[in-house]
Motif scaffolding. Structure first.
Motif, PDB file in Angstrom:
ATOM      1  N   VAL A 324       0.847  -1.194   0.000  1.00 59.22           N
ATOM      2  CA  VAL A 324       0.000   0.000   0.000  1.00 59.22           C
ATOM      3  C   VAL A 324       0.884   1.247   0.000  1.00 59.22           C
ATOM      4  O   VAL A 324       1.715   1.416   0.906  1.00 59.22           O
ATOM      5  CB  VAL A 324      -0.922   0.015   1.236  1.00 59.22           C
ATOM      6  N   PRO A 325       0.735   2.140  -1.008  1.00 55.42           N
ATOM      7  CA  PRO A 325       1.554   3.360  -1.024  1.00 55.42           C
ATOM      8  C   PRO A 325       1.222   4.273   0.148  1.00 55.42           C
ATOM      9  O   PRO A 325       0.081   4.705   0.289  1.00 55.42           O
ATOM     10  CB  PRO A 325       1.208   4.006  -2.374  1.00 55.42           C
ATOM     11  N   ASP A 326       2.200   4.538   0.978  1.00 59.65           N
ATOM     12  CA  ASP A 326       1.964   5.312   2.202  1.00 59.65           C
ATOM     13  C   ASP A 326       3.266   6.019   2.570  1.00 59.65           C
ATOM     14  O   ASP A 326       4.243   5.384   2.965  1.00 59.65           O
ATOM     15  CB  ASP A 326       1.520   4.371   3.322  1.00 59.65           C
ATOM     16  N   LEU A 327       3.276   7.329   2.440  1.00 61.34           N
ATOM     17  CA  LEU A 327       4.473   8.117   2.741  1.00 61.34           C
ATOM     18  C   LEU A 327       4.988   7.901   4.155  1.00 61.34           C
ATOM     19  O   LEU A 327       6.191   7.977   4.404  1.00 61.34           O
ATOM     20  CB  LEU A 327       4.184   9.604   2.543  1.00 61.34           C
ATOM     21  N   ARG A 328       4.092   7.612   5.081  1.00 58.50           N
ATOM     22  CA  ARG A 328       4.509   7.474   6.477  1.00 58.50           C
ATOM     23  C   ARG A 328       5.463   6.304   6.665  1.00 58.50           C
ATOM     24  O   ARG A 328       6.212   6.263   7.643  1.00 58.50           O
ATOM     25  CB  ARG A 328       3.282   7.281   7.373  1.00 58.50           C
ATOM     26  N   ARG A 329       5.431   5.336   5.766  1.00 60.67           N
ATOM     27  CA  ARG A 329       6.294   4.177   5.885  1.00 60.67           C
ATOM     28  C   ARG A 329       7.676   4.394   5.268  1.00 60.67           C
ATOM     29  O   ARG A 329       8.535   3.529   5.366  1.00 60.67           O
ATOM     30  CB  ARG A 329       5.632   2.966   5.222  1.00 60.67           C
ATOM     31  N   LEU A 330       7.868   5.533   4.630  1.00 64.75           N
ATOM     32  CA  LEU A 330       9.164   5.830   4.027  1.00 64.75           C
ATOM     33  C   LEU A 330      10.047   6.477   5.088  1.00 64.75           C
ATOM     34  O   LEU A 330      10.258   7.686   5.114  1.00 64.75           O
ATOM     35  CB  LEU A 330       8.973   6.742   2.816  1.00 64.75           C
ATOM     36  N   ARG A 331      10.583   5.635   5.965  1.00 67.14           N
ATOM     37  CA  ARG A 331      11.267   6.121   7.162  1.00 67.14           C
ATOM     38  C   ARG A 331      12.553   6.870   6.850  1.00 67.14           C
ATOM     39  O   ARG A 331      13.027   7.669   7.671  1.00 67.14           O
ATOM     40  CB  ARG A 331      11.584   4.934   8.082  1.00 67.14           C
ATOM     41  N   LEU A 332      13.137   6.629   5.692  1.00 66.20           N
ATOM     42  CA  LEU A 332      14.402   7.299   5.390  1.00 66.20           C
ATOM     43  C   LEU A 332      14.205   8.781   5.073  1.00 66.20           C
ATOM     44  O   LEU A 332      15.166   9.562   5.069  1.00 66.20           O
ATOM     45  CB  LEU A 332      15.127   6.591   4.240  1.00 66.20           C
ATOM     46  N   LEU A 333      12.979   9.180   4.804  1.00 68.22           N
ATOM     47  CA  LEU A 333      12.716  10.583   4.487  1.00 68.22           C
ATOM     48  C   LEU A 333      12.558  11.377   5.777  1.00 68.22           C
ATOM     49  O   LEU A 333      11.839  10.970   6.690  1.00 68.22           O
ATOM     50  CB  LEU A 333      11.444  10.680   3.641  1.00 68.22           C
ATOM     51  N   ASP A 334      13.251  12.505   5.856  1.00 67.38           N
ATOM     52  CA  ASP A 334      13.218  13.364   7.044  1.00 67.38           C
ATOM     53  C   ASP A 334      11.774  13.601   7.494  1.00 67.38           C
ATOM     54  O   ASP A 334      10.922  14.023   6.687  1.00 67.38           O
ATOM     55  CB  ASP A 334      13.885  14.699   6.715  1.00 67.38           C
ATOM     56  N   PRO A 335      11.442  13.298   8.761  1.00 68.50           N
ATOM     57  CA  PRO A 335      10.047  13.389   9.211  1.00 68.50           C
ATOM     58  C   PRO A 335       9.424  14.765   9.008  1.00 68.50           C
ATOM     59  O   PRO A 335       8.265  14.867   8.607  1.00 68.50           O
ATOM     60  CB  PRO A 335      10.131  13.027  10.692  1.00 68.50           C
ATOM     61  N   ALA A 336      10.175  15.826   9.301  1.00 67.55           N
ATOM     62  CA  ALA A 336       9.614  17.171   9.148  1.00 67.55           C
ATOM     63  C   ALA A 336       9.303  17.459   7.689  1.00 67.55           C
ATOM     64  O   ALA A 336       8.265  18.056   7.357  1.00 67.55           O
ATOM     65  CB  ALA A 336      10.590  18.203   9.706  1.00 67.55           C
ATOM     66  N   LEU A 337      10.194  17.023   6.801  1.00 68.78           N
ATOM     67  CA  LEU A 337       9.962  17.201   5.374  1.00 68.78           C
ATOM     68  C   LEU A 337       8.744  16.370   4.939  1.00 68.78           C
ATOM     69  O   LEU A 337       7.864  16.867   4.228  1.00 68.78           O
ATOM     70  CB  LEU A 337      11.208  16.766   4.595  1.00 68.78           C
ATOM     71  N   ARG A 338       8.697  15.132   5.382  1.00 64.77           N
ATOM     72  CA  ARG A 338       7.616  14.229   4.984  1.00 64.77           C
ATOM     73  C   ARG A 338       6.257  14.787   5.376  1.00 64.77           C
ATOM     74  O   ARG A 338       5.289  14.705   4.618  1.00 64.77           O
ATOM     75  CB  ARG A 338       7.841  12.857   5.624  1.00 64.77           C
ATOM     76  N   GLU A 339       6.171  15.379   6.558  1.00 70.21           N
ATOM     77  CA  GLU A 339       4.897  15.908   7.028  1.00 70.21           C
ATOM     78  C   GLU A 339       4.427  17.111   6.228  1.00 70.21           C
ATOM     79  O   GLU A 339       3.229  17.421   6.201  1.00 70.21           O
ATOM     80  CB  GLU A 339       5.003  16.285   8.511  1.00 70.21           C
ATOM     81  N   GLN A 340       5.350  17.791   5.566  1.00 75.15           N
ATOM     82  CA  GLN A 340       4.984  18.983   4.808  1.00 75.15           C
ATOM     83  C   GLN A 340       4.561  18.684   3.374  1.00 75.15           C
ATOM     84  O   GLN A 340       4.048  19.569   2.682  1.00 75.15           O
ATOM     85  CB  GLN A 340       6.157  19.969   4.787  1.00 75.15           C
TER      86      GLN A 340
END
Length: 425
Positions: A324-340
């Motif tokens: 399932v495509p879900d950005l939250r599971r892409l842990r290598l991406l900086d959390p602050a960036l991911r949330e934006q």
């Protein structure tokens, strides 16, 4: 700073690297080449898509699956299933032919830095600075495991992508959850390895693909059901040939198409290996799973027709329940960036420009995460050519190169400027 760092070395990452290098960009590509194919697919599996629709992409179109097979006396013929191991070796050959090395390094973080990004790896070496990053992380970060199985010990349940060697289950009862190709082929391979598999699924029936029609047909037959990289028929042709048009559909329609088009079905060549060999228990919804005192697992399932419940006892559970495509599971991406990051309404997938750029300038995505934007072609190898070409154009534009018009944009200076603005997101 590098022009582009590609994170991931599967079909999408390798194809992006080929196009970007040919465009003269300073590129680095990080990852284990063909990792999910080499390490996470059971031995003995076959490629479901047709060989002619399964090539990685280089700008010259020379390094195809057919070219690899022809040079080694192998067949890559329409209507003949190709072993996954052959496709994997083809991908490694493609990687070796790139004009730059594929660096087998594990990326642990992608963070904003200066006017670009800092890509960190787990080997202790200095981070790589980059103006642009393309995340082609494949499917493994997005494993979908039924919640009912989450509390079981690791030795009693796992996802289908966890099992390269199914021979370890010889002599055991194994329950496979799901009714798609991964579930059905895993069950067939388990039976052939000496296990006692059972398929359990919510579906009321197993869907089987029909054998492909000949490539050379009369005009009437071709018009009724055109061939495409995703199968025959006009809807499949549209998803395969017009990803840019899919992006222009309303967000809700795109999300629905990405989730439902080309749904679970078994390949036509698998049917005789499963029917009459592996028990299939349909119309059953998994409610709960628990470890049994004497060993094994008890699966509490409900009948979809409302006729009651039953407990299925098994030694091990394999969930072939997809990704399932879900950005939250892409842990290598900086959390602050991911949330934006902006997302597609109704999904947890990133909203993207016509050139695969996210709402964060210079951050591009490829593969499964882009399906809710560009459609089901992004779930298959067939989508690599469209992705690699468009994404490279987006990177060039971000670096200041002129961006060519995209399909559907008008001619003229004003239209071209507007097109470049849209392509940049």
């Amino acid at each position: 700073m590098h022009d582009l760092v590609v994170v991931g070395a599967g079909p999408y990452g390798l194809s992006i690297a080929a196009h970007a290098a040919a465009a003269g960009l300073d590129v680095r590509v990080l990852g284990r080449p063909m990792a999910s194919w080499r390490d996470h697919m059971p031995a003995g599996m076959f490629l479901k898509s047709e060989p002619w629709a399964s090539s990685l992409s280089d700008p010259a179109g020379a390094d195809t699956l057919a070219a690899y097979c022809a040079g080694r006396g192998l067949r890559a013929a329409h209507g003949e299933p190709l072993p996954i191991d052959t496709f994997t070796r083809y991908g490694l050959w493609f990687a070796d032919r790139l004009p730059l090395p594929v660096e087998e390094r594990t990326v642990t973080a992608v963070r904003p830095w200066a006017d670009g990004f800092r890509v960190e790896t787990g080997d202790g070496r200095p981070p790589l600075p980059a103006h642009n990053v393309a995340l082609a992380a494949g499917v493994l970060p997005f494993v979908s495991l039924p919640g009912a199985l989450a509390g079981l010990p690791a030795g009693l349940a796992g996802h289908s992508s966890d099992h390269r060697d199914l021979a370890r289950f010889a002599g055991q009862d194994v329950t496979v959850i799901g009714a798609g190709q991964a579930a059905l082929e895993t069950a067939a391979l388990l039976a052939e390895a000496g296990a006692r598999p059972t398929v359990v699924a919510r579906a009321d029936a197993v869907c089987w693909n029909t054998p492909p029609q000949p490539l050379r047909r009369g005009p009437a037959a071709a018009l009724r059901a055109p061939h495409s990289g995703l199968g025959t028929g006009w809807s499949n042709w549209a998803w395969a040939q017009l990803p840019w048009a899919v992006r222009r559909l309303p967000a809700g329609t795109r999300a629905r198409v990405a989730a439902t088009a080309l749904g679970p079905a078994g390949a036509w060549w698998l049917r005789e290996r499963l029917e009459g060999v592996v028990p299939v228990r349909l119309g059953r919804r998994l409610l709960r799973a628990e470890a049994l005192p004497g060993g094994g697992v008890g699966l509490d399932v409900a009948m979809r027709d409302g006729s009651g419940r039953e407990v299925i006892r098994t030694g091990y559970v394999i969930a072939a329940t997809g990704f399932v495509p879900d950005l939250r599971r892409l842990r290598l991406l900086d959390p602050a960036l991911r949330e934006q990051l902006r997302t597609v309404r109704g999904t947890r997938a990133p909203a993207l420009s016509a050139c695969f750029e996210s709402s964060w300038p210079g951050l591009f995505f490829a593969g499964l995460l882009t399906a809710p934007v560009f459609g089901p072609a992004m779930r298959f190898v067939h989508g690599v050519t469209f992705t690699a070409d468009r994404l490279t154009r987006g990177v060039r534009h971000r670096l200041g190169a002129a961006s060519p018009r995209l399909p559907g944009q008008g001619a003229g200076r004003g239209a071209d400027r507007a097109g470049r603005t849209r392509a940049a997101g």
